[in-house]
Design a protein around this motif. Structure first.
Motif, PDB file in Angstrom:
ATOM      1  N   LYS A 115       0.958  -1.153  -0.011  1.00 13.75           N
ATOM      2  CA  LYS A 115       0.177   0.047   0.099  1.00 13.75           C
ATOM      3  C   LYS A 115       0.869   1.112  -0.181  1.00 13.75           C
ATOM      4  CE  LYS A 115      -3.651   2.232   2.438  1.00 13.75           C
ATOM      5  NZ  LYS A 115      -3.280   3.611   2.654  1.00 13.75           N
ATOM      6  N   PHE A 116       0.651   1.857  -1.178  1.00  7.83           N
ATOM      7  CA  PHE A 116       1.759   3.065  -1.368  1.00  7.83           C
ATOM      8  C   PHE A 116       1.097   4.275  -0.488  1.00  7.83           C
ATOM      9  CE2 PHE A 116       2.944   0.364  -4.787  1.00  7.83           C
ATOM     10  CZ  PHE A 116       4.063   0.078  -4.631  1.00  7.83           C
ATOM     11  N   ASP A 117       2.041   5.244  -0.044  1.00  8.37           N
ATOM     12  CA  ASP A 117       1.389   6.255   0.778  1.00  8.37           C
ATOM     13  C   ASP A 117       1.814   7.452   0.087  1.00  8.37           C
ATOM     14  OD1 ASP A 117       0.591   7.619   3.087  1.00  8.37           O
ATOM     15  OD2 ASP A 117       2.249   7.617   4.063  1.00  8.37           O
ATOM     16  N   GLY A 118       0.733   7.972  -0.906  1.00  8.08           N
ATOM     17  CA  GLY A 118       1.054   9.077  -1.786  1.00  8.08           C
ATOM     18  C   GLY A 118      -0.551   9.641  -2.033  1.00  8.08           C
ATOM     19  N   VAL A 174       0.320   8.478  -7.033  1.00  9.88           N
ATOM     20  CA  VAL A 174       1.563   9.293  -7.216  1.00  9.88           C
ATOM     21  C   VAL A 174       2.198   9.488  -5.838  1.00  9.88           C
ATOM     22  CG1 VAL A 174       2.247  11.437  -8.051  1.00  9.88           C
ATOM     23  CG2 VAL A 174       0.253  10.553  -9.157  1.00  9.88           C
ATOM     24  N   VAL A 175       3.318   9.193  -6.030  1.00 17.43           N
ATOM     25  CA  VAL A 175       4.364   9.250  -4.993  1.00 17.43           C
ATOM     26  C   VAL A 175       5.590  10.082  -5.133  1.00 17.43           C
ATOM     27  CG1 VAL A 175       3.571   6.926  -4.049  1.00 17.43           C
ATOM     28  CG2 VAL A 175       5.614   7.130  -5.620  1.00 17.43           C
ATOM     29  N   LEU A 176       6.322  10.364  -3.878  1.00 19.60           N
ATOM     30  CA  LEU A 176       7.509  11.112  -4.137  1.00 19.60           C
ATOM     31  C   LEU A 176       8.658  10.311  -3.522  1.00 19.60           C
ATOM     32  CD1 LEU A 176       8.709  13.931  -5.151  1.00 19.60           C
ATOM     33  CD2 LEU A 176       8.629  14.725  -2.643  1.00 19.60           C
ATOM     34  N   PRO A 177       9.606   9.692  -4.132  1.00 21.69           N
ATOM     35  CA  PRO A 177      10.470   8.853  -3.520  1.00 21.69           C
ATOM     36  C   PRO A 177      11.376   9.593  -2.541  1.00 21.69           C
ATOM     37  CG  PRO A 177      10.709   8.785  -5.904  1.00 21.69           C
ATOM     38  CD  PRO A 177       9.903   9.958  -5.717  1.00 21.69           C
ATOM     39  N   PHE A 178      11.746   8.806  -1.457  1.00 19.41           N
ATOM     40  CA  PHE A 178      12.314   9.137  -0.336  1.00 19.41           C
ATOM     41  C   PHE A 178      13.765  10.008  -0.721  1.00 19.41           C
ATOM     42  CE2 PHE A 178      10.727   5.376   1.911  1.00 19.41           C
ATOM     43  CZ  PHE A 178       9.680   5.958   2.544  1.00 19.41           C
ATOM     44  N   ALA A 202       4.176  16.011   0.598  1.00 20.05           N
ATOM     45  CA  ALA A 202       4.652  16.744  -0.589  1.00 20.05           C
ATOM     46  C   ALA A 202       4.044  16.249  -1.976  1.00 20.05           C
ATOM     47  CB  ALA A 202       6.208  16.397  -0.655  1.00 20.05           C
ATOM     48  N   ALA A 203       4.065  14.973  -2.194  1.00 22.95           N
ATOM     49  CA  ALA A 203       3.425  14.387  -3.599  1.00 22.95           C
ATOM     50  C   ALA A 203       2.112  15.081  -3.690  1.00 22.95           C
ATOM     51  CB  ALA A 203       3.298  13.055  -3.304  1.00 22.95           C
ATOM     52  N   ALA A 204       1.144  15.040  -2.944  1.00 27.15           N
ATOM     53  CA  ALA A 204      -0.215  15.631  -2.920  1.00 27.15           C
ATOM     54  C   ALA A 204      -0.066  17.026  -3.410  1.00 27.15           C
ATOM     55  CB  ALA A 204      -0.992  15.300  -1.769  1.00 27.15           C
ATOM     56  N   GLY A 205       0.788  17.806  -2.685  1.00 33.61           N
ATOM     57  CA  GLY A 205       0.809  19.437  -2.839  1.00 33.61           C
ATOM     58  C   GLY A 205       1.498  19.691  -4.038  1.00 33.61           C
ATOM     59  N   THR A 206       2.262  18.798  -4.660  1.00 28.51           N
ATOM     60  CA  THR A 206       3.078  19.010  -6.092  1.00 28.51           C
ATOM     61  C   THR A 206       1.947  18.583  -7.195  1.00 28.51           C
ATOM     62  OG1 THR A 206       4.983  18.333  -5.247  1.00 28.51           O
ATOM     63  CG2 THR A 206       4.761  18.286  -7.444  1.00 28.51           C
TER      64      THR A 206
END
Length: 669
Positions: A115-118, A174-178, A202-206
């Motif tokens: 489950k990705f956290d994005g 949609v995710v932002l890699p560490f 950060a991903a959601a805002g972007t």
């Protein structure tokens, strides 16, 4: 180079660049250097500039995101984007398994996925090309962020192969890699900018930024995990994921078919230990029934699919010191105690506050000021205190005592029998309740009034221009222009938003009123059953409880709401302003009672209508859609590819099985 030669070269470069893009960002197997890739990209950019007639929104050159969008268009989802039910223990997963076995009369298997956290996204492809990208939004409709999503290099703009459906949707995260997150925060720190709290935010805002060129610079990534719809190439969800990978989508390798719960538990154990090695944030494992046919048989609740569940990894924990307790008053008057803590890092964020929920929690924890407490993030999102270290307590420390009066207006608090929360009953004179009700009223899921957010509501309240919901419709443009930060454009935007809100359908208006316990789902049920605010107001408690899914607590809250003169006065004023307090005549003209009292289960695929269209027809004609067969089921509406077990169960229970043609005939008679 002539026009024809240029066209051939452009097509060739686009194909080669997409191939390299796929190998680099999806397969992580680059075949050329970054320099060579950039040189090819520059050549393509030059040709596209010289020959603009060959422009294509899905060209690899568009990933840089050069256009600035003024605002996002709201788009309705073809298939509702529901959330998943959560499980936090093996016992809860066993209960989930048991529930499915009671509803399904055949063997089935599960598919486990990380489950990705994005930020959730739904992509629409038409003839192999990306046509639209929409955020989850409220699940029914979301924002069109296509220009931003085009900048994500792991999102295929043009699909690979040729065996994909002509038109289909695919869901992903949609995710932002560490690594990118850390680099981004380092730059922000150097520039003196506020740091992002975590990769998810950060991903959601972007994804919601207005300038796609900035989105492109953030190096977002995306993983895909589900294709909704009918008439797809395979019944197996696992096989559909493999096909999605063949078409060019990034599908996590951490995906496994499991024959039973033991294999599910083994997958969870493995990834609970390995999750921190993954390049992006994960907060659990999603378990889905593999067969799409069985998924259809199981159906959905109002909020989530019955065939899937999210197991959440145990939250990270840390110890810190409780310094004080403050109290917040919500729009319903509920008073929530909040622990103020020495800052402590947990799961990638700095935690300074934690909810204590209510008086009972404080007493159960036996909290004292300056206690050393254990804090964790419930579901990796909301910090909470889970315990106290009594060995470190000072013998003179004072116990935490719940307040007796409202911290905002001083009114004595009340606690209703059988409820955990304390409430401030002064809803017409308590500032946070008044402001909270206005904020709820203008919110996206309610009236969705453009330009009115929390800060503006606060400003209007403090300036005496809005002391309640009704006052919003008394606002004049000249009043707004006298306020700080307001210009002609922003003032007009609010006035236009208020005018546009008068078109909002009755169920949204009902939800916006903020009646306690009347959420979106209950508002839709009441609107559908009773058609107008006056009908709701005039119902007795017994008449309300007789409506499906309306219990004693909801009925009592509705009656209490309409017993207060200030609420009736507000509604009458809003009626005069033109807000919709009944279902429109157009909606009512479509409704009949031909299926009144009938419960219908839909299974399979159909020729003339989609399953969603059939569900709408059932509701419009007074029937009820149900997800599983029981003795109370009136009909099984059967299409192609329906599982044999469902027909057998219907025959066993003596439930009539009807075809699409027979169902449509029912509506004509």
């Amino acid at each position: 180079m002539n026009r024809e030669e240029a066209h051939q070269k452009i097509v060739q470069l686009r194909k080669e660049l997409e191939d390299h893009n796929y190998k680099y960002y999806v397969l992580a197997q680059p075949e050329i250097s970054d320099y060579d890739f950039d040189m090819q990209l520059r050549e393509l950019e030059k040709l596209e500039k010289e020959f603009p007639e060959f422009d294509d929104p899905n060209s690899p050159t568009k990933r840089v995101g050069s256009d600035i969008s003024k605002e996002f268009e709201q788009v309705e989802h073809r298939y509702t984007m529901l959330s998943l039910s959560n499980a936090y223990s093996e016992e809860e997963l066993k209960d989930f398994d048991t529930r499915i076995k009671k509803l399904v009369d055949e063997d089935f298997e599960y598919v486990c996925e990380l489950k990705f956290d994005g930020s959730s996204i739904s992509l629409l492809y038409e003839k192999g090309k990306l046509a639209r990208a929409v955020t989850r939004g409220d699940g029914t409709k979301g924002d069109d962020v296509t220009n931003n999503v085009r900048t994500i290099r792991s999102v295929p703009l043009t699909l690979r192969g040729n065996n994909y459906p002509e038109n289909f949707e695919i869901r992903g995260e949609v995710v932002l890699p560490f690594k990118v997150f850390e680099e981004l925060n380092q730059k922000r720190e150097e520039n003196g900018e506020a740091l992002f709290a975590n990769p998810r935010n950060a991903a959601a805002g972007t994804l919601k930024m207005q300038d796609p060129s900035i989105v492109a610079s953030r190096k977002l990534d995306a993983y895909f995990y589900y294709i909704p719809g009918e008439k797809l190439p395979a019944d197996s969800h696992f096989e559909m994921l493999q096909k999605a990978r063949e078409w060019g989508f990034k599908v996590s390798e951490a995906t496994k078919r499991c024959k039973n719960l033991d294999e599910v538990f083994a997958f969870i154990k493995k990834w609970d230990e390995k999750r921190f090695e993954y390049p992006v944030a994960t907060d659990g494992v999603v378990i889905k029934v593999n067969s799409r046919r069985v998924q259809e048989e199981l159906g959905f609740t109002a909020k989530s699919p019955r065939w899937a569940i999210a197991y959440k990894f145990k939250a990270e924990s840390a110890s810190t010191v409780l310094r004080s307790v403050s109290y917040q008053v919500g729009r319903t008057g509920a008073v929530t105690p909040v622990a103020n803590l020495d800052p402590v890092p947990i799961a990638g964020t700095i935690v300074k506050r934690a909810s204590l929920h209510n008086q009972d929690i404080i007493q159960k924890l036996d909290l004292h000021l300056n206690d050393t407490v254990f804090v964790e993030k419930g579901g990796e999102i909301i910090p909470k205190i889970t315990g106290v270290d009594p060995a470190k307590r000072h013998p003179m420390s004072a116990p935490v005592r719940f307040i007796k009066n409202c911290p905002e207006c001083g009114t004595p608090l009340e606690r209703k029998e059988g409820e955990a929360a304390h409430y401030c009953p002064n809803e017409v004179g308590c500032p946070p309740q008044i402001k909270g009700k206005m904020e709820h009223f203008v919110s996206r899921k309610a009236m969705d009034i453009d330009g009115l957010g929390q800060e503006t509501i606060e400003l209007l309240y403090n300036q005496g221009l809005a002391k309640g919901i009704a006052d919003l419709y008394r606002l004049e443009k000249e009043q707004l222009l006298q306020l700080e930060r307001f210009q002609e454009k922003s003032a007009q935007r609010i006035m236009d938003g208020l005018e546009e809100s008068k078109k909002a359908p009755f169920q949204q208006v009902l939800f916006a009123l903020g009646i306690r316990y009347v959420g979106e789902t209950v508002a839709k049920i009441l609107a559908k059953e009773l058609h107008s605010i006056d009908n709701i107001r005039n119902k007795t408690k017994d008449e309300l409880v007789a409506i499906d899914e309306i219990g004693d607590r909801i009925a009592e809250s509705i009656i209490d709401f309409f017993s207060k003169p200030e609420h009736i006065e507000m509604i009458e004023f809003l009626k005069k302003q033109g807000l919709q307090f009944q279902i429109s005549e157009d909606q009512l003209s479509d409704r009949t009672d031909k299926l009144s009292g009938l419960s219908i289960v839909i299974s399979g695929t159909f020729e003339k209508h989609s399953r969603d269209e059939l569900k709408q027809l059932i509701e419009k004609n007074g029937g009820k859609n149900v997800g599983s067969l029981s003795k109370k089921t009136s009909y099984l509406l059967a299409g192609d590819n329906m599982g044999p077990s469902k027909r057998e169960k219907a025959e066993k229970l003596n439930i009539p099985v009807i075809s699409e043609a027979e169902f449509l005939h029912l509506l004509k008679t």
